[in-house]
Design an enzyme around this catalytic site. Structure first.
Site, PDB file in Angstrom:
ATOM      1  N   THR A  15       1.026  -0.888   0.131  1.00 39.16           N
ATOM      2  CA  THR A  15      -0.083   0.397  -0.321  1.00 39.16           C
ATOM      3  C   THR A  15       0.677   0.933   0.175  1.00 39.16           C
ATOM      4  O   THR A  15       1.458   1.445   0.514  1.00 39.16           O
ATOM      5  CB  THR A  15      -0.805   0.751   1.358  1.00 39.16           C
ATOM      6  OG1 THR A  15      -2.193   0.371   1.360  1.00 39.16           O
ATOM      7  CG2 THR A  15      -0.026  -0.281   3.156  1.00 39.16           C
ATOM      8  N   HIS A  16       0.336   2.562  -0.388  1.00 36.86           N
ATOM      9  CA  HIS A  16       0.663   3.713  -0.452  1.00 36.86           C
ATOM     10  C   HIS A  16      -0.168   4.221   0.607  1.00 36.86           C
ATOM     11  O   HIS A  16       0.779   5.392   0.834  1.00 36.86           O
ATOM     12  CB  HIS A  16       0.956   4.054  -1.878  1.00 36.86           C
ATOM     13  CG  HIS A  16       1.638   4.064  -2.944  1.00 36.86           C
ATOM     14  ND1 HIS A  16       1.597   2.951  -4.084  1.00 36.86           N
ATOM     15  CD2 HIS A  16       3.347   3.654  -2.873  1.00 36.86           C
ATOM     16  CE1 HIS A  16       2.666   2.847  -4.684  1.00 36.86           C
ATOM     17  NE2 HIS A  16       3.707   3.183  -3.903  1.00 36.86           N
ATOM     18  N   ASN A  17      -0.479   3.818   1.262  1.00 36.98           N
ATOM     19  CA  ASN A  17      -1.534   4.611   1.822  1.00 36.98           C
ATOM     20  C   ASN A  17      -1.299   4.165   3.887  1.00 36.98           C
ATOM     21  O   ASN A  17      -1.060   3.302   4.255  1.00 36.98           O
ATOM     22  CB  ASN A  17      -3.169   4.035   2.028  1.00 36.98           C
ATOM     23  CG  ASN A  17      -3.848   5.262   3.023  1.00 36.98           C
ATOM     24  OD1 ASN A  17      -3.201   5.291   4.286  1.00 36.98           O
ATOM     25  ND2 ASN A  17      -5.440   5.527   2.283  1.00 36.98           N
ATOM     26  N   ASN A  19      -2.097   5.710   6.582  1.00 35.99           N
ATOM     27  CA  ASN A  19      -2.844   5.227   7.168  1.00 35.99           C
ATOM     28  C   ASN A  19      -3.270   4.184   7.866  1.00 35.99           C
ATOM     29  O   ASN A  19      -3.227   3.384   8.339  1.00 35.99           O
ATOM     30  CB  ASN A  19      -3.604   6.422   7.248  1.00 35.99           C
ATOM     31  CG  ASN A  19      -3.410   7.547   6.970  1.00 35.99           C
ATOM     32  OD1 ASN A  19      -3.630   8.658   7.671  1.00 35.99           O
ATOM     33  ND2 ASN A  19      -4.774   7.844   5.723  1.00 35.99           N
ATOM     34  N   LYS A  20      -3.304   3.294   6.592  1.00 40.09           N
ATOM     35  CA  LYS A  20      -3.353   1.707   6.201  1.00 40.09           C
ATOM     36  C   LYS A  20      -2.462   1.179   7.474  1.00 40.09           C
ATOM     37  O   LYS A  20      -2.501   0.066   8.204  1.00 40.09           O
ATOM     38  CB  LYS A  20      -3.592   1.565   5.339  1.00 40.09           C
ATOM     39  CG  LYS A  20      -4.876   2.239   4.442  1.00 40.09           C
ATOM     40  CD  LYS A  20      -4.695   0.960   3.377  1.00 40.09           C
ATOM     41  CE  LYS A  20      -6.069   1.196   2.453  1.00 40.09           C
ATOM     42  NZ  LYS A  20      -6.609   0.452   0.692  1.00 40.09           N
ATOM     43  N   GLU A  47      -2.257  -0.108 -10.730  1.00 43.19           N
ATOM     44  CA  GLU A  47      -3.421   0.088 -11.096  1.00 43.19           C
ATOM     45  C   GLU A  47      -4.017  -0.981 -10.619  1.00 43.19           C
ATOM     46  O   GLU A  47      -4.466  -2.449 -11.224  1.00 43.19           O
ATOM     47  CB  GLU A  47      -3.339  -0.563 -12.308  1.00 43.19           C
ATOM     48  CG  GLU A  47      -4.448   0.811 -13.103  1.00 43.19           C
ATOM     49  CD  GLU A  47      -4.614   0.216 -14.941  1.00 43.19           C
ATOM     50  OE1 GLU A  47      -5.272   0.499 -15.258  1.00 43.19           O
ATOM     51  OE2 GLU A  47      -3.949   0.287 -14.951  1.00 43.19           O
ATOM     52  N   ASP A  76      -7.853  -4.001   0.121  1.00 43.21           N
ATOM     53  CA  ASP A  76      -8.579  -3.140  -0.498  1.00 43.21           C
ATOM     54  C   ASP A  76      -9.890  -2.445  -0.063  1.00 43.21           C
ATOM     55  O   ASP A  76     -10.604  -4.322   0.691  1.00 43.21           O
ATOM     56  CB  ASP A  76      -8.673  -3.176  -1.746  1.00 43.21           C
ATOM     57  CG  ASP A  76      -9.351  -2.256  -3.021  1.00 43.21           C
ATOM     58  OD1 ASP A  76      -8.470  -1.320  -3.004  1.00 43.21           O
ATOM     59  OD2 ASP A  76     -10.063  -2.570  -3.803  1.00 43.21           O
ATOM     60  N   TYR A 158     -13.241   9.035   4.961  1.00 47.12           N
ATOM     61  CA  TYR A 158     -14.656   8.903   4.865  1.00 47.12           C
ATOM     62  C   TYR A 158     -14.762   8.549   6.770  1.00 47.12           C
ATOM     63  O   TYR A 158     -15.993   8.929   7.064  1.00 47.12           O
ATOM     64  CB  TYR A 158     -15.726   7.683   4.526  1.00 47.12           C
ATOM     65  CG  TYR A 158     -15.617   8.834   2.973  1.00 47.12           C
ATOM     66  CD1 TYR A 158     -16.562   8.883   1.905  1.00 47.12           C
ATOM     67  CD2 TYR A 158     -13.939   7.563   2.267  1.00 47.12           C
ATOM     68  CE1 TYR A 158     -16.021   9.412   0.680  1.00 47.12           C
ATOM     69  CE2 TYR A 158     -14.619   7.287   1.010  1.00 47.12           C
ATOM     70  CZ  TYR A 158     -15.154   8.295   0.102  1.00 47.12           C
ATOM     71  OH  TYR A 158     -15.680   8.629  -0.768  1.00 47.12           O
ATOM     72  N   HIS A 184     -13.838  -2.086  10.102  1.00 49.05           N
ATOM     73  CA  HIS A 184     -13.587  -3.809   9.053  1.00 49.05           C
ATOM     74  C   HIS A 184     -12.433  -3.979   8.909  1.00 49.05           C
ATOM     75  O   HIS A 184     -12.404  -4.790   8.738  1.00 49.05           O
ATOM     76  CB  HIS A 184     -14.049  -2.787   7.595  1.00 49.05           C
ATOM     77  CG  HIS A 184     -13.247  -1.797   6.608  1.00 49.05           C
ATOM     78  ND1 HIS A 184     -13.584  -0.637   8.282  1.00 49.05           N
ATOM     79  CD2 HIS A 184     -12.910  -0.879   6.061  1.00 49.05           C
ATOM     80  CE1 HIS A 184     -12.047   0.938   7.792  1.00 49.05           C
ATOM     81  NE2 HIS A 184     -11.814   0.281   6.766  1.00 49.05           N
TER      82      HIS A 184
END
Ligand code: ITT
Length: 201
Positions: A15-17, A19-20, A47, A76, A158, A184
């Site tokens: 991941t590049h996130n 936060n995750k 992608e 994901d 969100y 989740h």
């Protein structure tokens, strides 16, 4: 892949996130050297051309596994709103278009919801782990509703407009550990961790 010297077994979170990564790093067994895409020097976005959370998670994990020959998992995830027939779903990160802009995504979604009283929604996560040429899938889901406006300032994505079932606080008003207990990603991560404890040695 950058050379990272350690006695521990490496496991890449594709991941590049950040936060995750922050949400799950403390839960990964201590005998594992958890690396992000930044840690291994992989900058290019992978992608997400799949039609489901599972497909996208599998695409990201397989890409890194095949390119770097390292055990790897990917997440994901996204928000599904019933009033919007399940949108933004797999398009959660780019709902208001590219480049990713979290505040624009929230404004776009709140605008679509308008004053509707039908606000039920859920967050879903699919984690796909690839280890020894074998794929494992771990799922997590949390139900809740979409608030009329933002509440709280922690979290990401969100979080500030999602009220989980049974609580009076939005995800953005919870500490990381409070969110992880019910989220989740927390649910899917606990399944992943159990698998790693039993099989990754
Ligand atoms: P990677 O693909 O690099 O992992 P990403 O941010 O693009 O990172 P996704 O494709 O899984 O991640 O998109 C998920 C989007 O769904 C994310 O950007 C948020 O907008 C939203 N989302 C997912 N989990 C969330 C959470 O726990 N809280 C709030 N929003 C979340």
């Amino acid at each position: 892949m950058k050379n990272i010297i350690t006695n521990k077994k490496s496991l890449v979170f594709a991941t590049h996130n950040q936060n995750k990564v922050d949400e799950i790093k403390d839960y990964i067994p201590k005998n594992i050297n958890l690396l992000s895409l930044n840690d291994i020097g992989h900058k290019k976005e992978i992608e997400e051309s799949g039609k489901s959370f599972y497909e996208n998670a599998s695409i990201k994990a397989s890409y890194i596994y095949n390119k770097y020959n390292v055990s790897c998992f990917s997440d994901d995830s996204g928000l599904e709103v019933d009033y919007l027939s399940g949108r933004p779903g797999i398009y959660s990160a780019r709902y208001a278009g590219k480049p990713y802009d979290n505040q624009k995504n929230i404004d776009y979604l709140l605008n679509e919801m308008g004053e509707s009283k039908f606000r039920s929604a859920n967050f879903k996560t699919y984690i796909v782990l690839i280890h020894n040429s074998h794929e494992e899938i771990f799922e997590g889901k949390v139900n809740g509703e979409i608030l009329f406006k933002r509440k709280g300032s922690d979290g990401f994505g969100y979080d500030s407009i999602f009220l989980p079932v049974g609580l009076k606080k939005s995800f953005a008003e919870l500490s990381l550990s409070e969110k992880n207990k019910i989220s989740h990603r927390g649910i899917a991560t606990r399944k992943l961790v159990k698998y790693l404890n039993d099989n990754f040695n």
